[in-house]
Design an enzyme around this catalytic site. Structure first.
Site, PDB file in Angstrom:
ATOM      1  N   ARG A 127      32.416  49.712  16.860  1.00 14.88           N
ATOM      2  CA  ARG A 127      32.362  49.857  15.399  1.00 14.88           C
ATOM      3  C   ARG A 127      30.938  49.962  14.870  1.00 14.88           C
ATOM      4  O   ARG A 127      30.690  50.570  13.840  1.00 14.88           O
ATOM      5  CB  ARG A 127      33.057  48.662  14.734  1.00 14.88           C
ATOM      6  CG  ARG A 127      34.570  48.648  14.893  1.00 14.88           C
ATOM      7  CD  ARG A 127      35.150  47.420  14.235  1.00 14.88           C
ATOM      8  NE  ARG A 127      34.645  46.192  14.854  1.00 14.88           N
ATOM      9  CZ  ARG A 127      34.941  44.966  14.435  1.00 14.88           C
ATOM     10  NH1 ARG A 127      35.722  44.797  13.372  1.00 14.88           N
ATOM     11  NH2 ARG A 127      34.459  43.908  15.053  1.00 14.88           N
ATOM     12  N   ASP A 185      45.299  31.327  31.549  1.00  9.43           N
ATOM     13  CA  ASP A 185      43.951  31.833  31.771  1.00  9.43           C
ATOM     14  C   ASP A 185      43.659  32.078  33.242  1.00  9.43           C
ATOM     15  O   ASP A 185      42.922  33.012  33.583  1.00  9.43           O
ATOM     16  CB  ASP A 185      42.925  30.846  31.206  1.00  9.43           C
ATOM     17  CG  ASP A 185      41.501  31.382  31.252  1.00  9.43           C
ATOM     18  OD1 ASP A 185      41.275  32.488  30.728  1.00  9.43           O
ATOM     19  OD2 ASP A 185      40.626  30.698  31.809  1.00  9.43           O
ATOM     20  N   LYS A 200      36.077  40.691  44.588  1.00  8.46           N
ATOM     21  CA  LYS A 200      35.147  39.872  45.361  1.00  8.46           C
ATOM     22  C   LYS A 200      35.206  40.256  46.839  1.00  8.46           C
ATOM     23  O   LYS A 200      36.271  40.511  47.396  1.00  8.46           O
ATOM     24  CB  LYS A 200      35.458  38.389  45.175  1.00  8.46           C
ATOM     25  CG  LYS A 200      35.143  37.885  43.762  1.00  8.46           C
ATOM     26  CD  LYS A 200      35.461  36.420  43.622  1.00  8.46           C
ATOM     27  CE  LYS A 200      35.114  35.909  42.223  1.00  8.46           C
ATOM     28  NZ  LYS A 200      33.657  35.914  41.985  1.00  8.46           N
ATOM     29  N   GLU A 225      35.606  24.786  37.892  1.00 12.13           N
ATOM     30  CA  GLU A 225      34.462  25.142  37.051  1.00 12.13           C
ATOM     31  C   GLU A 225      33.811  23.876  36.513  1.00 12.13           C
ATOM     32  O   GLU A 225      34.495  22.882  36.252  1.00 12.13           O
ATOM     33  CB  GLU A 225      34.914  26.029  35.889  1.00 12.13           C
ATOM     34  CG  GLU A 225      35.547  27.350  36.318  1.00 12.13           C
ATOM     35  CD  GLU A 225      36.008  28.165  35.132  1.00 12.13           C
ATOM     36  OE1 GLU A 225      35.155  28.860  34.542  1.00 12.13           O
ATOM     37  OE2 GLU A 225      37.200  28.110  34.780  1.00 12.13           O
ATOM     38  N   LYS A 280      38.575  22.939  34.205  1.00 13.97           N
ATOM     39  CA  LYS A 280      37.257  22.943  33.585  1.00 13.97           C
ATOM     40  C   LYS A 280      36.611  21.569  33.750  1.00 13.97           C
ATOM     41  O   LYS A 280      37.291  20.552  33.922  1.00 13.97           O
ATOM     42  CB  LYS A 280      37.382  23.256  32.090  1.00 13.97           C
ATOM     43  CG  LYS A 280      38.078  24.570  31.767  1.00 13.97           C
ATOM     44  CD  LYS A 280      37.179  25.747  31.999  1.00 13.97           C
ATOM     45  CE  LYS A 280      37.806  27.026  31.477  1.00 13.97           C
ATOM     46  NZ  LYS A 280      36.961  28.213  31.768  1.00 13.97           N
ATOM     47  N   HIS A 340      38.957  40.761  38.065  1.00 10.94           N
ATOM     48  CA  HIS A 340      37.706  40.820  38.818  1.00 10.94           C
ATOM     49  C   HIS A 340      37.747  39.999  40.099  1.00 10.94           C
ATOM     50  O   HIS A 340      36.955  40.245  41.020  1.00 10.94           O
ATOM     51  CB  HIS A 340      36.521  40.392  37.938  1.00 10.94           C
ATOM     52  CG  HIS A 340      36.492  38.937  37.607  1.00 10.94           C
ATOM     53  ND1 HIS A 340      37.155  38.383  36.529  1.00 10.94           N
ATOM     54  CD2 HIS A 340      35.870  37.903  38.226  1.00 10.94           C
ATOM     55  CE1 HIS A 340      36.934  37.097  36.488  1.00 10.94           C
ATOM     56  NE2 HIS A 340      36.165  36.767  37.499  1.00 10.94           N
ATOM     57  N   HIS A 349      44.559  35.337  38.129  1.00  8.02           N
ATOM     58  CA  HIS A 349      43.635  35.186  39.251  1.00  8.02           C
ATOM     59  C   HIS A 349      44.292  34.493  40.450  1.00  8.02           C
ATOM     60  O   HIS A 349      44.271  35.009  41.565  1.00  8.02           O
ATOM     61  CB  HIS A 349      42.412  34.363  38.842  1.00  8.02           C
ATOM     62  CG  HIS A 349      41.587  34.996  37.770  1.00  8.02           C
ATOM     63  ND1 HIS A 349      41.432  36.357  37.643  1.00  8.02           N
ATOM     64  CD2 HIS A 349      40.845  34.460  36.771  1.00  8.02           C
ATOM     65  CE1 HIS A 349      40.644  36.626  36.622  1.00  8.02           C
ATOM     66  NE2 HIS A 349      40.276  35.496  36.077  1.00  8.02           N
TER      67      HIS A 349
END
Length: 483
Positions: free
Chosen positions: A51, A234, A181, A215, A330, A177, A239
């Protein structure tokens, strides 16, 4: 060992959302690395679309700053100036008519056309429709779609149907993604290019499998977004599901996109429903200096999980009776992603008082320090009789491949080059996404209906105590989380 770089054809790549975080942190630095490696021809064209009203030179300056910051490139690098000449920019209105004719005028007829949707999923349909209606995309064009691909089965089906109105399945590249790997791809090579493991890759010899994605960061700064998804949506549904499939799938008849994805789909459809007692959810707590999940999510009543651990079973001949334990979270002790294949102990030990043989373990490290580690039993060196000790046979890709291995392509780099080549092997198919949601939805619904709060756990720990008991009741233990 020297890695080979095989150039791709000339291409036109349009990045929608080119001023966004993903484009600046991953896509543009990754494309530069492929250009510098000699994989992207200098006659290719990369067009940013968003934009923001700006011209080619302004976008090039923006891209230059991102490549320097996130790609670790020096401004004096002569390849950087050459790469920036490949870039152009078109201001675009994803929901209106502005900019589409200008974009069409930039697209060359005789090149590979790829369109990267680095935008919110709500815009996927609008962009796909305009690419088709304005004649920008043709039957050979490819579109790259970022996750989240839906938030449940209904929305995933609706999104698939929307894209299918304008693009065939072979044109749609749903990117995860993790599949880009190096270690994930090497998992297939280890399984199917060596006779050593495949005869043992079944319930007769494998005691259990652990998949861990840990993480150290929390959700501060993006808590309102994360709170609408949680760890299952998530991480688990995409994944970790992909990692599970690559471990458990049958050998495909050929290393072919549809052959590989057919076998992955069979695994998802063979997953048993997860019982309430086989899943643990958690939320990290504050440590006095930093807030906990509830503060980061800015919702004191949130029941969204920042951690999940579960026991998964696969109902087929190969894996019946072998549990798969998945955990992700997390604010854990270390940042690490790994797959651990824990083999069964020898059925009989001939070594009475000299040490009981421990189970062999094959550990595939995705991050950090990508590589593989096989733990075997040997005699402890020195006099004094037969004493057994477990040692690792370690292969770090950086060590094994030398300087070339240390500079392996990032996952995004590899996957974008696969798009240009037209290779869908490492991308999810529509029916695969829907099958994953069909298995995940009942888990999420059962949790929401229970009204239970997630188990609290300390930041910097390995997760909730309840997750440890999930393993202990099966007389097993989680591997230690460490970098």
């Amino acid at each position: 060992m020297v890695s080979r770089v095989i150039p791709v054809e000339d291409f036109d790549l349009v990045i929608f959302g080119a001023t966004g975080d993903l484009a600046h942190r991953k896509i543009l630095p990754g494309l530069f690395r492929r250009f510098e490696a000699g994989q992207i021809p200098e006659t290719s064209q990369i067009i940013g679309a968003a934009r923001t009203e700006q011209d080619d030179d302004a976008f090039r300056k923006e891209a230059e700053a991102s490549i320097i910051e996130f790609g670790g490139v020096k401004k004096s690098n002569p390849n950087l100036a050459k790469f920036l000449q490949l870039l152009g920019y078109v201001p675009i209105d994803a929901k209106g008519d502005g900019g589409w004719e200008a974009l069409k005028s930039r697209i060359r007829d005789d090149k590979v056309h790829a369109f990267y949707f680095s935008v919110a999923p709500a815009l996927f349909g609008d962009i796909a429709e305009r690419l088709a209606n304005y004649g920008i995309a043709d039957e050979d064009s490819r579109i790259v779609v970022e996750k989240p691909f839906g938030r449940d089965l209904a929305t995933a089906k609706a999104l698939n149907a929307t894209l299918a109105q304008h693009f065939a399945e072979h044109q749609i590249y749903r990117i995860d993604h993790y599949l880009g790997k190096e270690t994930v791809q090497n998992l297939m090579a280890v399984r199917f290019a060596n006779v050593l493991f495949e005869p043992l890759w079944n319930a007769q010899y494998v005691d259990h499998v652990q998949i861990t994605v840990a993480e150290t960061v929390g959700v501060a700064g993006r808590g309102s977004y994360y709170d609408k998804s949680g760890a299952i949506r998530d991480m688990v549904q995409n994944h970790m599901m992909q990692l599970l499939c690559l471990i458990a799938m049958e050998p495909p008849y050929h290393f072919d996109p549809n052959a590989v994805r057919d076998e992955k789909l069979k695994v998802i459809r063979a997953l048993e429903p997860v019982e309430n007692g086989d899943i643990v959810r958690g939320q990290y707590q504050g440590d006095g200096k930093n807030g906990g999940y509830l503060e980061d999510a800015e919702d004191p009543d949130s029941r969204t999980e920042s951690y999940v651990a579960m026991k998964v079973r696969i109902s087929n001949w190969r894996w019946q009776g072998t549990p798969f334990y998945l955990r992700t979270g997390k604010k854990l002790r270390a940042r690490t992603s790994e797959i651990a294949i824990i083999f069964k102990e020898p059925p009989h030990s001939i070594f009475d008082d000299t040490g009981h043989p421990k189970a062999n373990e094959l550990v595939i490290r995705l991050q950090p320090n990508e590589g593989m580690n096989l733990k075997v039993m040997i005699k402890e060196p020195g006099p004094g009789g037969m004493r057994l000790v477990q040692v690792p046979l370690d292969m770090s890709f950086a060590d094994a491949l030398g300087a070339e291995g240390a500079d392996m392509p990032d996952a995004y780099e590899r996957l974008i080059m696969d798009v240009i080549r037209g290779n869908q092997t490492l991308f999810m198919r529509g029916d695969e996404v829907e099958a994953a949601w069909a298995w995940t939805d009942p888990i999420i619904t059962a949790w929401e209906d229970s009204k239970r709060r997630p188990e609290p756990y300390d930041a910097g720990s390995s997760g909730p105590e309840e997750a440890l008991r999930l393993m202990h009741r099966d007389n097993r233990r989680w591997r230690e989380i460490r970098s």
